[in-house]
Design a protein around this motif. Structure first.
Motif, short mmCIF file in Angstrom:
data_model
loop_
_atom_site.label_atom_id
_atom_site.label_comp_id
_atom_site.label_asym_id
_atom_site.label_seq_id
_atom_site.Cartn_x
_atom_site.Cartn_y
_atom_site.Cartn_z
N GLN A 1 -26.36 -28.10 1.06
CA GLN A 1 -25.71 -26.82 1.31
C GLN A 1 -26.70 -25.68 1.43
O GLN A 1 -26.50 -24.73 2.20
CB GLN A 1 -24.71 -26.51 0.18
N SER A 2 -27.78 -25.78 0.69
CA SER A 2 -28.77 -24.70 0.68
C SER A 2 -29.47 -24.53 2.02
O SER A 2 -30.13 -23.51 2.25
CB SER A 2 -29.80 -24.96 -0.42
N GLU A 3 -29.35 -25.52 2.90
CA GLU A 3 -29.98 -25.44 4.21
C GLU A 3 -29.16 -24.66 5.22
O GLU A 3 -29.60 -24.44 6.34
CB GLU A 3 -30.21 -26.86 4.75
N TYR A 4 -27.98 -24.24 4.81
CA TYR A 4 -27.06 -23.57 5.73
C TYR A 4 -26.82 -22.13 5.28
O TYR A 4 -26.08 -21.89 4.31
CB TYR A 4 -25.72 -24.32 5.78
N PRO A 5 -27.40 -21.16 5.93
CA PRO A 5 -27.20 -19.76 5.52
C PRO A 5 -25.91 -19.13 6.01
O PRO A 5 -25.48 -18.11 5.47
CB PRO A 5 -28.41 -19.05 6.14
N TYR A 6 -25.30 -19.74 7.00
CA TYR A 6 -24.08 -19.15 7.58
C TYR A 6 -22.89 -20.05 7.29
O TYR A 6 -22.94 -21.26 7.57
CB TYR A 6 -24.24 -18.97 9.09
N TRP A 7 -21.82 -19.45 6.78
CA TRP A 7 -20.64 -20.21 6.39
C TRP A 7 -19.37 -19.58 6.93
O TRP A 7 -19.25 -18.35 6.97
CB TRP A 7 -20.54 -20.28 4.86
N GLY A 8 -18.43 -20.43 7.29
CA GLY A 8 -17.11 -19.97 7.67
C GLY A 8 -16.22 -19.81 6.45
O GLY A 8 -16.64 -20.10 5.32
N GLN A 9 -14.98 -19.41 6.68
CA GLN A 9 -14.09 -19.07 5.57
C GLN A 9 -13.37 -20.26 4.96
O GLN A 9 -12.79 -20.14 3.90
CB GLN A 9 -13.04 -18.04 6.04
N GLY A 10 -13.40 -21.41 5.61
CA GLY A 10 -12.73 -22.58 5.08
C GLY A 10 -11.32 -22.73 5.62
O GLY A 10 -10.63 -21.75 5.89
N THR A 11 -10.91 -23.97 5.78
CA THR A 11 -9.56 -24.27 6.22
C THR A 11 -9.03 -25.41 5.34
O THR A 11 -9.73 -26.38 5.07
CB THR A 11 -9.53 -24.64 7.72
N LEU A 12 -7.79 -25.26 4.88
CA LEU A 12 -7.23 -26.19 3.91
C LEU A 12 -6.60 -27.40 4.60
O LEU A 12 -5.78 -27.25 5.51
CB LEU A 12 -6.18 -25.49 3.06
N VAL A 13 -6.99 -28.56 4.14
CA VAL A 13 -6.40 -29.82 4.59
C VAL A 13 -5.69 -30.46 3.40
O VAL A 13 -6.31 -30.67 2.36
CB VAL A 13 -7.46 -30.78 5.15
#
Length: 123
Positions: A107-119
Motif C-alpha cells: 500500500q505504501s507504494e501508492y500515493p494516490y487513492w480513490g474513495q472506495g466502493t462497497l461490494v
C-alpha cells in the motif's frame, strides 16, 4: 492524480461484478493501478494490479483464478472483473495509483487513492 472507483453493489454468491477505476489529472505510462480491499474488522489487503504501459497483471492470492484486471488507456480506466464471488469477498474495494517496480502489493507504494466502493456478497 484523482481516482474515481465505481461498480460496487450487493450480489449473491456466485455472481459477478465489474469495478471501474477512472483516473484523471497528471498520468503516466509508468503508473500502476492497484486494487485493495478492506473487510470489516480486517486489514486492507492487495487484490490485483496492472501496469498502464505493458498491461502486465498481478494478483493476490484471493483473486487468482476468479478475478481479471484490464485497462483502457484511452480512458485512463482500469477494470476489475470479479467472477464467482463469495461472501468472504465482501469488503470496501479501493483503487490506487503509484509508480512502483517492486512493491506492487504494498500500500505504501501508492500515493494516490480513490474513495472506495462497497461490494457485498450474500450467501
Amino acid at each position: 492524480v484523482q481516482l474515481q472507483a465505481s461498480g460496487g453493489g450487493l450480489v449473491q454468491a456466485g455472481a459477478s461484478l465489474r469495478l471501474s477505476c477512472a483516473a484523471s489529472g497528471r498520468t503516466s505510462g509508468r503508473y500502476v493501478t492497484g486494487w485493495f480491499r478492506q473487510a470489516p474488522g480486517k486489514e486492507r489487503e492487495f487484490v490485483a494490479a496492472i501496469r498502464w504501459g505493458s498491461g502486465s497483471p498481478y494478483f493476490g492470492d484471493s483473486a487468482k483464478g476468479r478475478f481479471t484486471i484490464s485497462r483502457e488507456n484511452g480512458k485512463n480506466t482500469v477494470y476489475l472483473q470479479m467472477d464467482s464471488l463469495k461472501p468472504e469477498d465482501t469488503a470496501v474495494y479501493y483503487c490506487a495509483v503509484g509508480d512502483t517496480n517492486w512493491g506492487i502489493a504494498r500500500q505504501s507504494e501508492y500515493p494516490y487513492w480513490g474513495q472506495g466502493t462497497l461490494v457485498t456478497v450474500s450467501s
